[in-house]
Design a protein around this motif. Structure first.
Motif, PDB file in Angstrom:
ATOM      1  N   PRO A  46      49.566   1.414 -17.401  1.00  0.00           N
ATOM      2  CA  PRO A  46      48.536   0.701 -16.649  1.00  0.00           C
ATOM      3  C   PRO A  46      48.019  -0.488 -17.454  1.00  0.00           C
ATOM      4  O   PRO A  46      46.927  -0.443 -18.027  1.00  0.00           O
ATOM      5  CB  PRO A  46      47.459   1.764 -16.449  1.00  0.00           C
ATOM      6  CG  PRO A  46      47.566   2.622 -17.671  1.00  0.00           C
ATOM      7  CD  PRO A  46      49.024   2.608 -18.082  1.00  0.00           C
ATOM      8  N   ALA A  51      49.112  -4.373 -13.217  1.00  0.00           N
ATOM      9  CA  ALA A  51      48.034  -4.454 -12.229  1.00  0.00           C
ATOM     10  C   ALA A  51      48.179  -5.707 -11.379  1.00  0.00           C
ATOM     11  O   ALA A  51      47.965  -5.682 -10.152  1.00  0.00           O
ATOM     12  CB  ALA A  51      46.674  -4.437 -12.928  1.00  0.00           C
ATOM     13  N   THR A  85      42.194  -4.795 -16.387  1.00  0.00           N
ATOM     14  CA  THR A  85      43.212  -4.098 -15.595  1.00  0.00           C
ATOM     15  C   THR A  85      42.582  -3.413 -14.391  1.00  0.00           C
ATOM     16  O   THR A  85      43.056  -3.553 -13.256  1.00  0.00           O
ATOM     17  CB  THR A  85      43.946  -3.070 -16.474  1.00  0.00           C
ATOM     18  OG1 THR A  85      44.647  -3.756 -17.515  1.00  0.00           O
ATOM     19  CG2 THR A  85      44.933  -2.252 -15.659  1.00  0.00           C
ATOM     20  N   LEU A  89      42.834  -4.233 -10.186  1.00  0.00           N
ATOM     21  CA  LEU A  89      43.200  -3.245  -9.168  1.00  0.00           C
ATOM     22  C   LEU A  89      42.084  -3.090  -8.136  1.00  0.00           C
ATOM     23  O   LEU A  89      42.332  -3.063  -6.927  1.00  0.00           O
ATOM     24  CB  LEU A  89      43.502  -1.897  -9.824  1.00  0.00           C
ATOM     25  CG  LEU A  89      44.749  -1.859 -10.715  1.00  0.00           C
ATOM     26  CD1 LEU A  89      44.835  -0.525 -11.447  1.00  0.00           C
ATOM     27  CD2 LEU A  89      46.012  -2.086  -9.892  1.00  0.00           C
ATOM     28  N   LEU A  96      44.346   3.899  -8.330  1.00  0.00           N
ATOM     29  CA  LEU A  96      45.108   4.184  -9.547  1.00  0.00           C
ATOM     30  C   LEU A  96      45.145   5.687  -9.780  1.00  0.00           C
ATOM     31  O   LEU A  96      44.106   6.355  -9.738  1.00  0.00           O
ATOM     32  CB  LEU A  96      44.459   3.498 -10.756  1.00  0.00           C
ATOM     33  CG  LEU A  96      45.080   3.782 -12.127  1.00  0.00           C
ATOM     34  CD1 LEU A  96      46.503   3.244 -12.200  1.00  0.00           C
ATOM     35  CD2 LEU A  96      44.224   3.174 -13.248  1.00  0.00           C
TER      36      LEU A  96
END
Length: 372
Positions: A46, A51, A85, A89, A96
């Motif tokens: 991640p 992202a 990140t 998102l 996530l």
């Protein structure tokens, strides 16, 4: 188009969070359970480039192997790498989810996917996991509703035995009851004895899913107050899941096996490092996705010809080689774990069909970028 909760339930059924190591941080990190999911992206790490890929593609869910927040944090401001990140998102309405050590040991998990990518057969865990406690649910349902109830139980995580799901046992019979004042019977009338053709449906389930499975059964059952019972089963020993995998390969040499590894894994600056004679015969291979030097003592006493893993340190590797055990093959951590992504992607596509669009990220997020 499924809800996020439906997709999460599927992934958690295959890779139960309860099987993760105690120090790990897995599960849904961000996202509303009721949000609709049309696109799912799979990646190992991640990180911000992933992202951004998810956001640019319009993904509704990013499924990753490594946790974004492995250690507790007090905040995630967008002035930090992890904060940027998550902000990327969140700004794209992309949820996530992390499946880390719960995906390492599982069937169709990281180590198993790595072993299959290398062509190994007759797979067994290097260290089998103790079988978790299990229950058996028995419920009585009208014949006309039995198939639907069995499907609901399977979707909730019941009826999984080894490499099989939707496992159940049914026997026919007659249900007899009389609704009393205040009842709202789905079949029959208040004050009258009713006889109904029913099936007795039995399924096994992990005890950790008991409340979830029973709740799903009660919600789907046509009766106002169905008859059912839950029995705790005695432990049966070792499960088919566990740490690493060991399997068989058509006879080859260590050099040829290393070439096979290089061809099967994504290319990285790390490459494939080997400790052992080039001409050493190889028939039995052990693998562990991720950092696997904690298994070196175990591997020294096995019949494996070679042990493949990542992040091997100088001194443990040197001492292991001196013990005349298996040869060692060290590959990039990211590359070894990437082999799981196509497997879980295909599994989700098989479960949800064309209701979702899926994609595996090919961004190389291995931290090493070049080698001289």
């Amino acid at each position: 188009m499924p809800a996020l909760k439906d997709v999460v339930d599927l992934l958690h059924g295959w890779y139960p969070p309860a099987t993760a190591d105690s120090w790990d941080a897995v599960g849904l990190v961000h996202g509303h359970p009721g949000a609709r999911v049309d696109k799912v992206l799979f990646a190992v790490d991640p990180v911000l480039p992933v992202a951004r890929e998810a956001a640019d593609w319009g993904a509704d869910l990013l499924v990753v192997h490594h946790p974004l927040f492995l250690k507790p944090v007090h905040g995630f401001a967008a002035t930090t790498p992890k904060g940027r990140t998550l902000a990327t998102l969140a700004g794209a309405d992309c949820a996530l989810l992390t499946a880390h050590t719960n995906a390492d040991q599982a069937a169709s998990g990281v180590s198993e996917s790595l072993a299959l990518a290398l062509g190994l057969s007759d797979l067994e865990p290097i260290l089998p996991a103790p079988e978790g406690p299990r229950d058996k649910l028995t419920v009585y349902v009208p014949v006309a509703s039995a198939d639907r109830l069995r499907d609901v139980l399977a979707s909730a995580g019941a009826g999984r035995i080894g490499d099989y799901d939707h496992a159940s046992f049914s026997t026919p019979g007659q249900g007899r009851f009389r609704p009393l004042d205040g009842a709202s019977p789905a079949i029959g009338a208040v004050g009258e004895i009713e006889t109904v053709a029913e099936e007795r449906v039995e399924v096994v389930l992990p005890r950790t899913l008991r409340a979830h499975v029973v709740a799903a059964m009660l919600a789907a059952h046509p009766y106002e107050e169905p008859a059912y019972d839950v029995v705790e089963l005695a432990g049966a020993g070792l499960a088919e899941t566990g740490t690493g995998r060991v399997g068989n390969l058509a006879p080859t040499t260590l050099r040829e096996f290393a070439a096979r590894v290089a061809g099967a894994l994504p290319e990285t600056a790390h490459g494939v490092r080997v400790a052992g004679s080039r001409d050493r015969p190889v028939r039995r291979v052990a693998v562990c996705g991720g950092a696997g030097d904690f298994l070196l003592d175990t591997m020294a006493g096995t019949d494996a010809d070679v042990y493949l893993t990542s992040d091997l340190r100088h001194h443990p590797a040197s001492e292991f080689v001196e013990r005349d055990g298996p040869a060692l093959v060290d590959v990039a951590h990211w590359a070894a774990e990437w082999t799981w992504l196509p497997v879980v992607e295909a599994r989700l596509r098989s479960a949800l069909g064309d209701t979702v669009e899926t994609r595996v990220s090919t961004l190389r997020t291995d931290p090493w970028t070049f080698r001289l």
